[in-house]
Scaffold this active site. Structure first.
Site, PDB file in Angstrom:
ATOM      1  CG  HIS A  18      16.161 -37.976   6.982  1.00 39.09           C
ATOM      2  ND1 HIS A  18      15.035 -39.407   6.858  1.00 39.09           N
ATOM      3  CD2 HIS A  18      15.351 -37.127   7.239  1.00 39.09           C
ATOM      4  CE1 HIS A  18      13.962 -38.602   6.736  1.00 39.09           C
ATOM      5  NE2 HIS A  18      14.432 -37.458   7.039  1.00 39.09           N
ATOM      6  CE  LYS A  42       3.956 -34.772   9.842  1.00 39.39           C
ATOM      7  NZ  LYS A  42       5.494 -35.263   9.219  1.00 39.39           N
ATOM      8  NE  ARG A  91      13.410 -33.196   1.234  1.00 37.07           N
ATOM      9  CZ  ARG A  91      11.640 -32.861   2.069  1.00 37.07           C
ATOM     10  NH1 ARG A  91      11.497 -34.900   1.538  1.00 37.07           N
ATOM     11  NH2 ARG A  91      11.073 -32.356   3.027  1.00 37.07           N
ATOM     12  CB  SER A 129      10.092 -40.554   5.301  1.00 40.83           C
ATOM     13  OG  SER A 129      10.815 -40.128   5.956  1.00 40.83           O
TER      14      SER A 129
HETATM   15  P1  ADP Z   1       8.957 -32.790   9.441  1.00 45.98           P
HETATM   16  O1  ADP Z   1       7.958 -33.836   9.156  1.00 45.98           O
HETATM   17  O2  ADP Z   1      10.205 -32.351  10.625  1.00 45.98           O
HETATM   18  O3  ADP Z   1       9.983 -32.633   7.998  1.00 45.98           O
HETATM   19  P2  ADP Z   1      11.642 -35.608   8.028  1.00 45.98           P
HETATM   20  O4  ADP Z   1      12.032 -35.773   9.045  1.00 45.98           O
HETATM   21  O5  ADP Z   1      11.056 -35.257   7.102  1.00 45.98           O
HETATM   22  O6  ADP Z   1      10.465 -34.561   9.220  1.00 45.98           O
HETATM   23  O7  ADP Z   1      12.580 -34.227   7.603  1.00 45.98           O
HETATM   24  C1  ADP Z   1      13.721 -34.123   8.906  1.00 45.98           C
HETATM   25  C2  ADP Z   1      14.407 -33.096   7.626  1.00 45.98           C
HETATM   26  O8  ADP Z   1      15.559 -33.969   7.317  1.00 45.98           O
HETATM   27  C3  ADP Z   1      13.303 -31.178   7.399  1.00 45.98           C
HETATM   28  O9  ADP Z   1      14.518 -30.075   7.332  1.00 45.98           O
HETATM   29  C4  ADP Z   1      13.239 -32.034   6.229  1.00 45.98           C
HETATM   30  O10 ADP Z   1      13.550 -31.107   4.952  1.00 45.98           O
HETATM   31  C5  ADP Z   1      15.219 -32.678   6.160  1.00 45.98           C
HETATM   32  N1  ADP Z   1      14.916 -33.782   4.683  1.00 45.98           N
HETATM   33  C6  ADP Z   1      14.203 -34.676   4.667  1.00 45.98           C
HETATM   34  N2  ADP Z   1      14.299 -35.063   3.502  1.00 45.98           N
HETATM   35  C7  ADP Z   1      15.369 -35.085   3.412  1.00 45.98           C
HETATM   36  C8  ADP Z   1      16.083 -35.507   2.203  1.00 45.98           C
HETATM   37  N3  ADP Z   1      15.757 -36.501   1.023  1.00 45.98           N
HETATM   38  N4  ADP Z   1      17.278 -34.717   2.068  1.00 45.98           N
HETATM   39  C9  ADP Z   1      17.832 -34.040   2.554  1.00 45.98           C
HETATM   40  N5  ADP Z   1      16.925 -33.229   3.957  1.00 45.98           N
HETATM   41  C10 ADP Z   1      15.989 -34.178   4.091  1.00 45.98           C
END
Ligand code: ADP
Length: 160
Positions: A18, A42, A91, A129
């Site tokens: 992130h 969630k 990703r 995460s």
């Molecule tokens: P959501 O539940 O909205 O997908 P996340 O916190 O998992 O929330 O992800 C928020 C954003 O960050 C999404 O666009 C996701 O694809 C991106 N994201 C999550 N992990 C990574 C990573 N390792 N590298 C780049 N982008 C990521």
């Protein structure tokens, strides 16, 4: 005109992936609003307040980053915050289907909204995460995946 963008997500917790996206976004917009989604579908590991506080600790005095929490539809949050650019991270191809659906839904709900996709560094392409939470649950070292503030918060949570 100051260019602003919303980077919405669960950030449960924020990872180095992130952070990589936030830093890339800072190269194209003046202000990045990291918007922590309080998702009613969630059950989060960290509360939305805890997630906001953690992100604020990581970007304490950085003027270009504003951290907020929001409930409800992202398209409505774009309207109320008067920000029409959304940043999302990609990703791998596996992210694309869901992100495509989300971007079109948001566009349908609010035609002013545009989504910009940023590719993460390859070294974070496997990182999520949920993987971080699982590793921390089994007391594995997560220092390569999250900042120390998150590492400490995970340790504290699992020791509760
Ligand atoms: P959501 O539940 O909205 O997908 P996340 O916190 O998992 O929330 O992800 C928020 C954003 O960050 C999404 O666009 C996701 O694809 C991106 N994201 C999550 N992990 C990574 C990573 N390792 N590298 C780049 N982008 C990521």
């Amino acid at each position: 005109m100051i260019k602003q963008a919303l980077y919405p997500g669960s950030f449960d917790p924020i990872t180095n992936g992130h952070i990589d996206i936030i830093k890339r976004a800072q190269k194209i917009v003046d202000v990045v609003h990291v918007a922590v989604f309080d998702n009613p579908f969630k059950k989060p590991f960290f509360t939305s307040e805890e997630r906001v506080e953690l992100i604020k600790k990581i970007f304490p005095s950085d003027q270009g980053i504003i951290v907020t929490a929001f409930k409800g539809l992202l398209a409505d949050y774009c309207k109320s915050s008067e920000i029409s650019t959304i940043i999302r991270g990609l990703r791998a191809v596996s992210d694309f289907d869901y992100e495509f659906q989300l971007a079109h839904t948001n566009q349908k709900l609010n035609d002013n909204v545009d989504t910009i996709f940023l590719m993460t560094d390859l070294k974070y392409s496997y990182l999520s995460s949920s993987v971080v939470r699982q590793l921390a649950h089994f007391k594995s070292d997560v220092s390569a995946f999250v900042p120390k503030e998150v590492q400490y918060a995970l340790e504290e949570k699992f020791n509760e």
